[in-house]
Structures are given as structure tokens and as C-alpha cells.
Design a protein around this motif. Structure first.
Motif, PDB file in Angstrom:
ATOM      1  N   GLY A   9       0.815  -1.197   0.000  1.00 33.44           N
ATOM      2  CA  GLY A   9       0.000   0.000   0.000  1.00 33.44           C
ATOM      3  C   GLY A   9       0.855   1.255   0.000  1.00 33.44           C
ATOM      4  N   GLY A  10       0.190   2.388  -0.177  1.00 41.80           N
ATOM      5  CA  GLY A  10       0.889   3.656  -0.192  1.00 41.80           C
ATOM      6  C   GLY A  10       0.084   4.721  -0.879  1.00 41.80           C
ATOM      7  N   LEU A  11       0.758   5.796  -1.248  1.00 41.84           N
ATOM      8  CA  LEU A  11       0.138   6.934  -1.919  1.00 41.84           C
ATOM      9  C   LEU A  11       0.328   6.807  -3.421  1.00 41.84           C
ATOM     10  CD1 LEU A  11      -1.193   9.766  -1.750  1.00 41.84           C
ATOM     11  CD2 LEU A  11       1.132  10.689  -1.583  1.00 41.84           C
ATOM     12  N   VAL A  12      -0.751   6.972  -4.170  1.00 41.64           N
ATOM     13  CA  VAL A  12      -0.696   6.884  -5.618  1.00 41.64           C
ATOM     14  C   VAL A  12      -1.609   7.950  -6.215  1.00 41.64           C
ATOM     15  CG1 VAL A  12      -2.538   5.157  -5.719  1.00 41.64           C
ATOM     16  CG2 VAL A  12      -0.868   5.299  -7.579  1.00 41.64           C
ATOM     17  N   SER A  17      -1.394   2.883 -10.595  1.00 39.20           N
ATOM     18  CA  SER A  17      -1.527   1.468 -10.267  1.00 39.20           C
ATOM     19  C   SER A  17      -0.717   1.110  -9.033  1.00 39.20           C
ATOM     20  CB  SER A  17      -1.039   0.599 -11.428  1.00 39.20           C
ATOM     21  OG  SER A  17      -1.806   0.809 -12.598  1.00 39.20           O
ATOM     22  N   LEU A  18      -1.181   0.091  -8.331  1.00 38.73           N
ATOM     23  CA  LEU A  18      -0.459  -0.519  -7.224  1.00 38.73           C
ATOM     24  C   LEU A  18      -0.691  -2.019  -7.265  1.00 38.73           C
ATOM     25  CD1 LEU A  18      -1.229   1.704  -4.090  1.00 38.73           C
ATOM     26  CD2 LEU A  18       0.988   1.455  -5.213  1.00 38.73           C
ATOM     27  N   ARG A  19       0.268  -2.776  -6.738  1.00 38.25           N
ATOM     28  CA  ARG A  19       0.071  -4.194  -6.525  1.00 38.25           C
ATOM     29  C   ARG A  19       0.236  -4.501  -5.046  1.00 38.25           C
ATOM     30  NH1 ARG A  19       3.365  -9.559  -8.578  1.00 38.25           N
ATOM     31  NH2 ARG A  19       4.817  -8.777  -6.974  1.00 38.25           N
ATOM     32  N   THR A  69      -7.296  -7.079 -10.264  1.00 39.16           N
ATOM     33  CA  THR A  69      -7.088  -8.475 -10.603  1.00 39.16           C
ATOM     34  C   THR A  69      -6.457  -9.206  -9.422  1.00 39.16           C
ATOM     35  OG1 THR A  69      -6.753  -7.929 -12.941  1.00 39.16           O
ATOM     36  CG2 THR A  69      -6.038 -10.103 -12.201  1.00 39.16           C
ATOM     37  N   GLY A  70      -7.138 -10.231  -8.923  1.00 34.10           N
ATOM     38  CA  GLY A  70      -6.598 -11.053  -7.858  1.00 34.10           C
ATOM     39  C   GLY A  70      -5.896 -12.282  -8.408  1.00 34.10           C
ATOM     40  N   SER A  71      -4.831 -12.700  -7.739  1.00 39.38           N
ATOM     41  CA  SER A  71      -4.095 -13.887  -8.138  1.00 39.38           C
ATOM     42  C   SER A  71      -3.381 -14.461  -6.920  1.00 39.38           C
ATOM     43  CB  SER A  71      -3.095 -13.579  -9.259  1.00 39.38           C
ATOM     44  OG  SER A  71      -2.124 -12.642  -8.821  1.00 39.38           O
ATOM     45  N   MET A  83      -4.030  -3.446  -8.881  1.00 41.54           N
ATOM     46  CA  MET A  83      -5.039  -2.402  -8.927  1.00 41.54           C
ATOM     47  C   MET A  83      -4.631  -1.366  -9.961  1.00 41.54           C
ATOM     48  SD  MET A  83      -5.913  -1.956  -4.873  1.00 41.54           S
ATOM     49  CE  MET A  83      -4.351  -1.146  -4.519  1.00 41.54           C
ATOM     50  N   ASN A  84      -5.461  -1.189 -10.970  1.00 39.95           N
ATOM     51  CA  ASN A  84      -5.203  -0.241 -12.045  1.00 39.95           C
ATOM     52  C   ASN A  84      -6.291   0.821 -12.091  1.00 39.95           C
ATOM     53  OD1 ASN A  84      -2.957  -1.794 -12.893  1.00 39.95           O
ATOM     54  ND2 ASN A  84      -4.274  -3.083 -14.175  1.00 39.95           N
ATOM     55  N   SER A  85      -6.000   1.905 -12.788  1.00 44.26           N
ATOM     56  CA  SER A  85      -6.955   3.005 -12.970  1.00 44.26           C
ATOM     57  C   SER A  85      -7.550   3.449 -11.644  1.00 44.26           C
ATOM     58  CB  SER A  85      -8.058   2.582 -13.946  1.00 44.26           C
ATOM     59  OG  SER A  85      -7.519   2.223 -15.202  1.00 44.26           O
TER      60      SER A  85
END
Length: 125
Positions: A9-12, A17-19, A69-71, A83-85
Motif C-alpha cells: 500500500g501507499g500513496l498513488v 496502479s499498485l500491486r 485483478t486477484g491472483s 489495482m489499475n486506474s
């Protein structure tokens, strides 16, 4: 006991996007359905995605379909969420969780036995 630890997590900025990652220990990872939830201040905890034992089936909440998208990687005892857009309204604490319920049914908090402590995601300009 099963321990789950989220990270990533963090600031975006909006549109970025973040993973997120969640590493499990203390149990047999491949026997659990894994899920991601989030909770914003003053709001209910929201289901995002459930992931089957093999990772071959995923089920998404309406708010994140087409963006998240989970994986999972069972060899690493780790579950991911790409996590995109990202939008301002995605700002929340994100939690991973483990369930003993089939993934297609594991879409509510009560279906999950173990929870991580959460990781903060903040979407801001």
C-alpha cells in the motif's frame, strides 16, 4: 493460527496502479480460498475479490470489475491484487483474508476465518 501480512500500500495518483501482496504463514495455504476486502472510514467493509485454491477462478465485487485483478502463488504462500486506474474513492485500508468456503460463495466477511491487519491505500493528486 494462520497469520496474514499485507504489503504494497501507499500513496498513488489518480489513474495510477499498485500491486498489493499478502503473505500467509502458520497454515496450509493451498487449502484456503483467499480474498481481498477494503474499508474506508465510516463505511462497511467491502468485498473485492475471492480466489480459488488453484487461482484458476476469481470472483469480483461490482465496484472493481475490470480494474482490479486477484491472483495467488501457492509456492510462495502469497496472494496478490493488481489495482489499475485507481480513483479517489479507492482510498481505504485493504485487507486480505482466508476462507474455508468455496470461492464463488466467499463474498462476505462471515465467510472468512483469518484476516490480515490491513494496508493503507491513498489515491490523491
Amino acid at each position: 493460527q494462520v497469520q496474514l501480512v499485507e504489503s504494497g500500500g501507499g500513496l498513488v495518483q489518480p489513474g495510477g496502479s499498485l500491486r498489493l501482496s499478502c503473505e500467509a504463514s502458520g497454515g496450509t495455504f493451498i487449502t484456503y480460498v483467499m480474498g481481498w476486502f477494503r474499508q474506508a472510514p465510516g463505511k462497511e467493509r467491502e468485498f473485492l475479490v475471492s480466489i480459488s485454491w488453484s487461482g484458476g477462478s476469481t470472483y469480483y465485487g461490482d465496484s472493481v470489475k475490470g480494474r482490479f485483478t486477484g491472483s495467488r502463488d501457492n509456492a510462495k504462500n502469497t496472494v496478490y491484487m493488481q489495482m489499475n486506474s485507481l480513483k479517489h474513492e479507492d482510498t481505504a485500508v485493504y485487507y486480505c483474508a482466508a476462507s474455508e468456503i468455496p470461492a464463488d460463495l466467499a463474498t462476505t466477511e462471515k465467510m472468512y476465518t483469518y484476516w490480515g491487519q490491513g494496508t493503507q491505500v491513498t489515491v490523491s493528486s
